[in-house]
Enzyme design. Structure first.
Site, PDB file in Angstrom:
ATOM      1  N   HIS A  80      33.663  13.728  61.280  1.00 56.23           N
ATOM      2  CA  HIS A  80      35.081  13.382  61.357  1.00 56.23           C
ATOM      3  C   HIS A  80      35.911  14.647  61.247  1.00 56.23           C
ATOM      4  O   HIS A  80      36.227  15.097  60.155  1.00 56.23           O
ATOM      5  CB  HIS A  80      35.451  12.371  60.269  1.00 56.23           C
ATOM      6  CG  HIS A  80      36.707  11.628  60.558  1.00 56.23           C
ATOM      7  ND1 HIS A  80      37.868  11.829  59.855  1.00 56.23           N
ATOM      8  CD2 HIS A  80      36.986  10.686  61.496  1.00 56.23           C
ATOM      9  CE1 HIS A  80      38.808  11.032  60.331  1.00 56.23           C
ATOM     10  NE2 HIS A  80      38.301  10.329  61.323  1.00 56.23           N
ATOM     11  N   PHE A  81      36.220  15.227  62.384  1.00 55.21           N
ATOM     12  CA  PHE A  81      36.917  16.505  62.515  1.00 55.21           C
ATOM     13  C   PHE A  81      36.101  17.635  61.908  1.00 55.21           C
ATOM     14  O   PHE A  81      36.461  18.197  60.878  1.00 55.21           O
ATOM     15  CB  PHE A  81      38.321  16.461  61.904  1.00 55.21           C
ATOM     16  CG  PHE A  81      39.185  15.359  62.461  1.00 55.21           C
ATOM     17  CD1 PHE A  81      39.267  15.134  63.828  1.00 55.21           C
ATOM     18  CD2 PHE A  81      39.899  14.533  61.619  1.00 55.21           C
ATOM     19  CE1 PHE A  81      40.064  14.118  64.335  1.00 55.21           C
ATOM     20  CE2 PHE A  81      40.701  13.510  62.125  1.00 55.21           C
ATOM     21  CZ  PHE A  81      40.771  13.302  63.483  1.00 55.21           C
TER      22      PHE A  81
END
Length: 185
Positions: free
Chosen positions: A54-55
């Site tokens: 996630h990112f």
């Protein structure tokens, strides 16, 4: 941190989740009743599996995971309330706070009620209407408060929920859980 800590084994038995989907690290406070609530804690750690992708390079807590924490916290509220109702019915003693609950946590009677009720109840996070105002990062501690709003005629339980990191509100809204009691036979 609350001095009324639920023993880890019993805490696991109260929830329907296991790792890696167990999103509540501990229950900090609980108040029974119409104006009741539950306050839970989730620590965001650097090695949480959902943060890896996630990112990458700038990991943040995914909003869908915050929604799952809301759903689990709300189910813990309903489950503990069920257990308190059963305990009061059988033994005539009202458990209206985490302190009361903790006072009998090691009793075989309460442990039996928890196990019996967990075998009877199933539920799902059915819907959410959330507004995100901030972000949680690895190393943050998220405090969730869930308050029952109402139960609709079909059996969906609505909760007003908030998530904070320190004094900053990062999300709030409504979570709707569906619960059913399975027939025991």
């Amino acid at each position: 941190m609350s001095k009324y800590t639920i023993p880890p084994k019993l805490f696991l038995e109260m929830g329907a989740w296991r790792q890696p989907l167990m999103m509540v690290d501990r229950i900090e406070d609980y108040k029974y009743g119409e104006n009741g609530y539950i306050r839970v804690i989730k620590h965001v750690t650097y090695n949480d599996s959902y943060l890896i992708g996630h990112f990458p390079g700038n990991p943040i807590m995914p909003g869908v995971i915050v929604a799952e924490i809301f759903g689990q916290a709300s189910e813990y509220f309903s489950f503990i309330s069920d257990v308190c109702d059963i305990f009061a019915g059988r033994f005539g003693t009202s458990l209206t706070s985490l302190r009361d609950f903790y006072s009998v946590i090691h009793s075989p009677e309460l442990v039996a009620i928890i196990r019996e009720r967990r075998a009877q109840v199933r539920g799902v996070l059915a819907s959410q209407n959330l507004k995100f105002k901030g972000t949680a990062y690895p190393g943050d501690t998220i405090e969730i408060i869930s308050r029952p709003a109402f139960t609709d005629p079909v059996g969906f339980k609505h909760y007003s929920v908030t998530a904070s990191v320190g004094k900053k509100n990062i999300s709030q809204g409504t979570i709707i859980n569906f619960r059913e009691t399975l027939l025991q036979g």
